[in-house]
Design a protein around this motif. Structure first.
Motif, PDB file in Angstrom:
ATOM      1  N   PRO A 389      31.389  48.814  33.222  1.00 51.00           N
ATOM      2  CA  PRO A 389      32.707  48.888  32.572  1.00 51.00           C
ATOM      3  C   PRO A 389      33.782  48.365  33.512  1.00 51.00           C
ATOM      4  O   PRO A 389      33.728  48.584  34.727  1.00 51.00           O
ATOM      5  CB  PRO A 389      32.886  50.384  32.301  1.00 51.00           C
ATOM      6  CG  PRO A 389      31.947  51.082  33.224  1.00 51.00           C
ATOM      7  CD  PRO A 389      30.795  50.146  33.445  1.00 51.00           C
ATOM      8  N   PHE A 390      34.722  47.613  32.953  1.00 49.57           N
ATOM      9  CA  PHE A 390      35.837  47.156  33.785  1.00 49.57           C
ATOM     10  C   PHE A 390      37.129  47.250  32.982  1.00 49.57           C
ATOM     11  O   PHE A 390      37.141  47.114  31.755  1.00 49.57           O
ATOM     12  CB  PHE A 390      35.607  45.744  34.325  1.00 49.57           C
ATOM     13  CG  PHE A 390      35.426  44.666  33.299  1.00 49.57           C
ATOM     14  CD1 PHE A 390      36.506  43.929  32.821  1.00 49.57           C
ATOM     15  CD2 PHE A 390      34.157  44.344  32.835  1.00 49.57           C
ATOM     16  CE1 PHE A 390      36.325  42.916  31.898  1.00 49.57           C
ATOM     17  CE2 PHE A 390      33.966  43.326  31.909  1.00 49.57           C
ATOM     18  CZ  PHE A 390      35.049  42.608  31.441  1.00 49.57           C
ATOM     19  N   ALA A 391      38.205  47.515  33.699  1.00 44.33           N
ATOM     20  CA  ALA A 391      39.507  47.687  33.052  1.00 44.33           C
ATOM     21  C   ALA A 391      40.609  47.346  34.040  1.00 44.33           C
ATOM     22  O   ALA A 391      40.521  47.681  35.231  1.00 44.33           O
ATOM     23  CB  ALA A 391      39.670  49.129  32.558  1.00 44.33           C
ATOM     24  N   ALA A 521      38.227  49.349  38.069  1.00 43.01           N
ATOM     25  CA  ALA A 521      39.312  48.486  38.546  1.00 43.01           C
ATOM     26  C   ALA A 521      38.766  47.355  39.415  1.00 43.01           C
ATOM     27  O   ALA A 521      39.195  46.198  39.299  1.00 43.01           O
ATOM     28  CB  ALA A 521      40.338  49.310  39.323  1.00 43.01           C
ATOM     29  N   VAL A 522      37.823  47.691  40.284  1.00 44.68           N
ATOM     30  CA  VAL A 522      37.206  46.664  41.129  1.00 44.68           C
ATOM     31  C   VAL A 522      36.413  45.687  40.267  1.00 44.68           C
ATOM     32  O   VAL A 522      36.456  44.471  40.479  1.00 44.68           O
ATOM     33  CB  VAL A 522      36.285  47.309  42.188  1.00 44.68           C
ATOM     34  CG1 VAL A 522      35.426  46.260  42.880  1.00 44.68           C
ATOM     35  CG2 VAL A 522      37.109  48.075  43.209  1.00 44.68           C
ATOM     36  N   TRP A 524      37.002  44.877  37.242  1.00 42.04           N
ATOM     37  CA  TRP A 524      37.975  44.007  36.564  1.00 42.04           C
ATOM     38  C   TRP A 524      38.432  42.900  37.512  1.00 42.04           C
ATOM     39  O   TRP A 524      38.521  41.727  37.108  1.00 42.04           O
ATOM     40  CB  TRP A 524      39.179  44.833  36.098  1.00 42.04           C
ATOM     41  CG  TRP A 524      40.275  43.986  35.512  1.00 42.04           C
ATOM     42  CD1 TRP A 524      40.340  43.475  34.250  1.00 42.04           C
ATOM     43  CD2 TRP A 524      41.461  43.546  36.188  1.00 42.04           C
ATOM     44  NE1 TRP A 524      41.493  42.732  34.096  1.00 42.04           N
ATOM     45  CE2 TRP A 524      42.202  42.764  35.262  1.00 42.04           C
ATOM     46  CE3 TRP A 524      41.979  43.734  37.470  1.00 42.04           C
ATOM     47  CZ2 TRP A 524      43.429  42.175  35.583  1.00 42.04           C
ATOM     48  CZ3 TRP A 524      43.195  43.149  37.794  1.00 42.04           C
ATOM     49  CH2 TRP A 524      43.916  42.384  36.873  1.00 42.04           C
ATOM     50  N   GLN A 525      38.688  43.250  38.766  1.00 38.91           N
ATOM     51  CA  GLN A 525      39.075  42.234  39.744  1.00 38.91           C
ATOM     52  C   GLN A 525      37.981  41.178  39.870  1.00 38.91           C
ATOM     53  O   GLN A 525      38.260  39.969  39.903  1.00 38.91           O
ATOM     54  CB  GLN A 525      39.330  42.878  41.111  1.00 38.91           C
ATOM     55  CG  GLN A 525      40.547  43.783  41.164  1.00 38.91           C
ATOM     56  CD  GLN A 525      40.651  44.532  42.490  1.00 38.91           C
ATOM     57  OE1 GLN A 525      39.640  44.795  43.155  1.00 38.91           O
ATOM     58  NE2 GLN A 525      41.867  44.892  42.880  1.00 38.91           N
ATOM     59  N   PHE A 526      36.734  41.645  39.929  1.00 39.30           N
ATOM     60  CA  PHE A 526      35.617  40.713  40.069  1.00 39.30           C
ATOM     61  C   PHE A 526      35.498  39.816  38.842  1.00 39.30           C
ATOM     62  O   PHE A 526      35.316  38.590  38.966  1.00 39.30           O
ATOM     63  CB  PHE A 526      34.307  41.478  40.289  1.00 39.30           C
ATOM     64  CG  PHE A 526      33.117  40.587  40.477  1.00 39.30           C
ATOM     65  CD1 PHE A 526      32.836  40.050  41.723  1.00 39.30           C
ATOM     66  CD2 PHE A 526      32.296  40.252  39.406  1.00 39.30           C
ATOM     67  CE1 PHE A 526      31.748  39.202  41.903  1.00 39.30           C
ATOM     68  CE2 PHE A 526      31.211  39.402  39.576  1.00 39.30           C
ATOM     69  CZ  PHE A 526      30.938  38.878  40.826  1.00 39.30           C
ATOM     70  N   ALA A 527      35.583  40.415  37.656  1.00 36.07           N
ATOM     71  CA  ALA A 527      35.452  39.639  36.421  1.00 36.07           C
ATOM     72  C   ALA A 527      36.548  38.589  36.319  1.00 36.07           C
ATOM     73  O   ALA A 527      36.298  37.433  35.939  1.00 36.07           O
ATOM     74  CB  ALA A 527      35.496  40.578  35.214  1.00 36.07           C
ATOM     75  N   GLU A 528      37.774  38.974  36.665  1.00 40.84           N
ATOM     76  CA  GLU A 528      38.901  38.040  36.585  1.00 40.84           C
ATOM     77  C   GLU A 528      38.779  36.922  37.617  1.00 40.84           C
ATOM     78  O   GLU A 528      39.034  35.748  37.324  1.00 40.84           O
ATOM     79  CB  GLU A 528      40.217  38.791  36.787  1.00 40.84           C
ATOM     80  CG  GLU A 528      40.656  39.593  35.585  1.00 40.84           C
ATOM     81  CD  GLU A 528      41.032  38.673  34.428  1.00 40.84           C
ATOM     82  OE1 GLU A 528      42.117  38.058  34.468  1.00 40.84           O
ATOM     83  OE2 GLU A 528      40.209  38.534  33.507  1.00 40.84           O
ATOM     84  N   ALA A 529      38.401  37.277  38.834  1.00 39.73           N
ATOM     85  CA  ALA A 529      38.277  36.258  39.887  1.00 39.73           C
ATOM     86  C   ALA A 529      37.162  35.273  39.550  1.00 39.73           C
ATOM     87  O   ALA A 529      37.315  34.055  39.739  1.00 39.73           O
ATOM     88  CB  ALA A 529      38.005  36.927  41.231  1.00 39.73           C
ATOM     89  N   THR A 530      36.046  35.783  39.043  1.00 43.22           N
ATOM     90  CA  THR A 530      34.928  34.914  38.683  1.00 43.22           C
ATOM     91  C   THR A 530      35.328  33.978  37.554  1.00 43.22           C
ATOM     92  O   THR A 530      35.025  32.778  37.577  1.00 43.22           O
ATOM     93  CB  THR A 530      33.711  35.761  38.269  1.00 43.22           C
ATOM     94  OG1 THR A 530      33.414  36.697  39.302  1.00 43.22           O
ATOM     95  CG2 THR A 530      32.499  34.887  38.026  1.00 43.22           C
ATOM     96  N   ARG A 531      36.022  34.516  36.568  1.00 47.15           N
ATOM     97  CA  ARG A 531      36.494  33.691  35.447  1.00 47.15           C
ATOM     98  C   ARG A 531      37.469  32.623  35.943  1.00 47.15           C
ATOM     99  O   ARG A 531      37.397  31.452  35.553  1.00 47.15           O
ATOM    100  CB  ARG A 531      37.161  34.595  34.403  1.00 47.15           C
ATOM    101  CG  ARG A 531      37.583  33.891  33.122  1.00 47.15           C
ATOM    102  CD  ARG A 531      38.041  34.901  32.075  1.00 47.15           C
ATOM    103  NE  ARG A 531      39.264  35.592  32.462  1.00 47.15           N
ATOM    104  CZ  ARG A 531      40.506  35.151  32.164  1.00 47.15           C
ATOM    105  NH1 ARG A 531      40.662  34.014  31.498  1.00 47.15           N
ATOM    106  NH2 ARG A 531      41.564  35.855  32.514  1.00 47.15           N
ATOM    107  N   GLY A 532      38.375  33.022  36.841  1.00 44.98           N
ATOM    108  CA  GLY A 532      39.338  32.066  37.373  1.00 44.98           C
ATOM    109  C   GLY A 532      38.662  30.948  38.144  1.00 44.98           C
ATOM    110  O   GLY A 532      39.031  29.775  38.023  1.00 44.98           O
ATOM    111  N   ALA A 559      39.049  50.463  48.677  1.00 40.09           N
ATOM    112  CA  ALA A 559      38.402  49.151  48.597  1.00 40.09           C
ATOM    113  C   ALA A 559      39.227  48.115  49.350  1.00 40.09           C
ATOM    114  O   ALA A 559      40.447  48.246  49.508  1.00 40.09           O
ATOM    115  CB  ALA A 559      38.260  48.732  47.137  1.00 40.09           C
ATOM    116  N   ILE A 560      38.555  47.080  49.806  1.00 35.81           N
ATOM    117  CA  ILE A 560      39.264  45.938  50.382  1.00 35.81           C
ATOM    118  C   ILE A 560      40.051  45.228  49.275  1.00 35.81           C
ATOM    119  O   ILE A 560      39.839  45.463  48.084  1.00 35.81           O
ATOM    120  CB  ILE A 560      38.282  44.932  51.019  1.00 35.81           C
ATOM    121  CG1 ILE A 560      37.340  44.347  49.943  1.00 35.81           C
ATOM    122  CG2 ILE A 560      37.500  45.555  52.154  1.00 35.81           C
ATOM    123  CD1 ILE A 560      36.579  43.107  50.378  1.00 35.81           C
TER     124      ILE A 560
END
Length: 749
Positions: A389-391, A521-522, A524-532, A559-560
């Motif tokens: 899950p990501f948000a 939250a992490v 979501w960061q990963f999903a967004e960065a990968t998509r970008g 987290a970092i």
């Protein structure tokens, strides 16, 4: 304790097993039992636990990583893509280049020297396994606050490990980064990259085909170091509240690796192998299961034949050991004797440990007793897949609303001067020569650009001067503000750096460093960065050829910053046409390429002057980045520019100071109409570079920029012994050099 054989496992279905202690979840253990139709043996459990770890199986990330395949741009240069040890691209003249970046973060915190050294060793073997001679390494690094006591423990050890291993191998260290931020306290990022060169016909793949072909393990003896090391350690969060899984870090021997490299290259030259795999994370568990899985049949291994450093090792420990400097080759029977002869010549231990079989099972025996009987794909390629899950975190809006543009700005020339000095002497913007001087950047004699240049560059053909360049970049502050844009900014900066050197960007590798995937939250960061990153690569035409995901980079709940590191590889027909960053001759005209806007979110200025992180990062225009790259490459090839430096962290003033200090000449700058001095100097708008143009080439250069629609603004001239912003302030090169070079030695020496 009696041996846990396949027969014994079938007869004792209810025996308790330490699946939880090995990092497996309850449903994962149940799935293993379902695959096998019984409980696993101890050896099978060991194999599944390391191969199904986050580090080896990518179980939390692969649903997002598939975008790199789905959005792969059309690129005639791609020869080998994602799924092999490293990607391979065609660079012309019959040459192929393989390159990759990987992480060795957690081991480097536990034992900085060996963690970093074996990180270099591992990535070099990945490149070697593709059939290439390694020719250069790079090292993107992240540490905690520069003045924190633990940074003084970790950083010198990491740097010594990278330098010690790479220097002993005779590989030049041509690029990378060093970034300090308190978010990396307790969890430094030690990413290592390598470039290798071969002819097209020399490409090798990791597969075991041909029943009757022999499985040969060669290199160092197998020891107890690194058991569960990178595979399990990199899949855990450090937590001071409970005993952490901190197994022994691998121990490296660069001299053994040098012998292994030369031995392997001679074996390749005589075409003696049908498949090959290095032993890195998960050791023999990985090599045997991946070779069998990618091949056409099964495999039988007699584990007692493995040469050991420690005779007390159990079969499970032998399978999990991550001892360094080892390779596994698939060799046709008629070539075995010659293979072993070459190994003996190079003083490399080699032994036939098994053979490829007709079946579809990986079978491992210990003194005649069967201890493993598994479908190899279930171990190597069919591990768990998590749709975590990501948000979007609830704090993201407030972070972005905290606009850096509202921070107090310098009001006069004296304040501007003071802030420039503070910027160029800050740990992240200061000279890193104390670090890079510990690396041999010029061994082998083919390095033509290295730190602190925008990109590292090596000659790969001494007759034609064909060369390749690489730059690595990543800004965790930008990615924290907006992961999608932050990933694209990392891609854009590395692309721009390669183009600024005169090389044409071809392809990328990445190292995606994030916190715990169990935190929405992490994720979501990963999903967004990968998509970008996938969207950006598609737009720029630079395919992702491979890379690495490093998760659980956090201490406790902290987290970092999301830190996608992007490595761009480029090719240049003639390295004599390279473009350095140095302003080397008085009278050169300085031009600013691109548009400068009020963009300070995540900027070095906001960090150094105000200790602030907020707002939005600079906007990305990848079409503009592509155009800028084309202009920089054409100008370099046609002799229109003598120097170029991309604008990124610290803005124009940081770039100008670095180029002036590199060339030993000052610069007189004039603030262009429509800009105030502060924005002119400190803005971090993307898609920009500063170039030094010979007076004789000014008209030709500006005509080219005008015809292509790239803004080119004359901002000054190379002159004198100071950086002189007309009407505002002047700083002598002596004063700037002292400020720029004293910081890191003062903190670490």
């Amino acid at each position: 304790m009696s041996l846990d054989t396949v027969k014994h496992a079938s007869e004792t279905p209810d025996s308790e097993q330490p699946w939880k202690e090995l990092g497996l979840k309850e449903d994962e253990y149940a799935r293993i039992r379902e695959i096998l139709g019984r409980r696993p043996t101890g050896a099978e459990l060991a194999m599944y636990s390391v191969m199904w770890s986050e580090h080896c199986s990518y179980k939390s990330s692969k649903v997002h990583l598939k975008q790199f395949g789905e959005k792969t741009p059309v690129n005639d240069a791609m020869l080998v893509g994602i799924g092999e040890n490293a990607g391979v691209v065609d660079v012309g003249q019959g040459y192929a280049v393989t390159f990759k970046v990987e992480s060795h973060n957690h081991p480097s915190y536990i034992e900085p020297y060996q963690g970093a050294a074996t990180g270099v060793g591992g990535i070099v073997r990945d490149i070697l396994a593709m059939g290439a001679r390694p020719v250069a390494v790079v090292d993107p690094l992240r540490f905690g606050a520069a003045d924190h006591p633990d940074t003084k423990r970790v950083l010198p050890g990491v740097v010594a490990g990278i330098g010690g291993y790479g220097n002993c191998l005779g590989l030049p260290n041509i690029g990378g980064e060093v970034v300090f931020d308190s978010c990396y306290q307790g969890n430094p990022l030690v990413n290592a990259g390598c470039i290798g060169v071969m002819k097209h016909e020399d490409i090798h793949l990791a597969k075991a085909s041909g029943p009757g072909n022999k499985v040969i393990l060669y290199g160092a003896r197998t020891g107890g170091d690194g058991i569960g090391g990178v595979s399990v350690l990199a899949s855990e969060t450090f937590d001071d509240t409970k005993p952490a899984k901190r197994p022994a870090v691998q121990v490296g021997d660069p001299f053994q690796e040098k012998l292994l490299i030369e031995c392997t290259l001679e074996i390749f030259k005589e075409k003696l192998v049908a498949g090959i795999q290095d032993l890195g994370g998960a050791g023999l568990s990985c090599a045997t299961s991946e070779l069998a899985s990618a091949g056409s049949g099964g495999m039988r291994v007699d584990l007692e034949k493995v040469h050991l450093r420690d005779a007390t090792l159990s079969p499970e420990e032998i399978l999990m050991s991550e001892s360094q400097e080892r390779m596994c080759a698939i060799v046709e029977p008629q070539h075995v004797d010659r293979f072993l002869e070459i190994c003996e010549k190079w003083d490399v231990i080699a032994v036939v440990i098994g053979e490829v079989t007709e079946g579809e099972r990986l079978e491992i025996f210990w003194h005649g007793e069967q201890i493993v009987d598994v479908p190899p794909r279930s171990v190597a390629h069919e591990g768990p897949t998590y749709h975590r899950p990501f948000a979007r975190p609830d704090w993201q809006d407030a972070l972005q609303a905290d606009d850096a543009g509202k921070l107090p700005r310098p009001q006069n020339g004296a304040e501007l001067k003071d802030q420039v000095l503070r910027l160029v002497s800050s740990p992240n913007q200061a000279s890193k020569s104390w670090i890079t001087d510990q690396y041999d950047r010029f061994v082998q004699g083919n390095t033509v650009l290295a730190q602190p240049e925008d990109a590292g560059m090596v000659r790969i053909d001494e007759e034609t001067n064909l060369g390749v360049a690489m730059a690595t970049d990543g800004n965790g502050r930008y990615a924290k503000l907006d992961p999608y844009t932050g990933a694209q900014l990392a891609l854009a900066e590395a692309y721009r750096n390669v183009a600024a050197s005169g090389a044409k960007p071809l392809a990328i590798s990445d190292c995606l460093n994030f916190g715990s995937p169990e935190d929405p939250a992490v994720m979501w960061q990963f999903a967004e960065a990968t998509r970008g990153l996938a969207d950006g690569c598609l737009q720029l035409g630079t395919p992702v050829t491979g890379g690495n995901v490093s998760l659980y980079n956090q201490t406790g709940e902290t987290a970092i910053h999301p830190t996608p590191v992007v490595a761009v590889l480029g090719v240049i027909d003639d390295v004599n046409r390279r473009t350095p960053i140095a302003f080397a001759e008085e009278g050169q005209l300085l031009y600013l390429l691109g548009d400068t806007k009020e963009e300070f979110g995540g900027s070095a200025w906001s960090e150094v002057i105000h200790q602030h992180l907020g707002g939005m990062p600079p906007a990305v225009d990848l079409d503009r980045e592509k155009l800028l790259g084309e202009i920089l490459i054409s100008a370099s090839r046609d002799g229109m520019i003598d120097a170029a430096h991309d604008l990124s962290d610290g803005g124009l003033v940081q770039a100008v100071v670095e180029s002036c200090l590199r060339g030993g000449n000052g610069a007189r700058l004039v603030v262009p109409e429509g800009l105030d001095a502060f924005t002119f100097l400190f803005s971090e708008s993307a898609g920009r570079a500063v170039v030094a143009v010979p007076r004789s080439e000014e008209l030709r250069f500006t005509d080219m920029c005008g015809a292509r629609g790239l803004p080119a603004t004359r901002i000054g001239v190379v002159d004198g012994d100071a950086v002189d912003v007309q009407g505002e302030f002047a700083l002598s090169l002596t004063e700037l050099r002292e400020a720029h070079e004293a910081t890191i030695p003062g903190l670490l020496a």
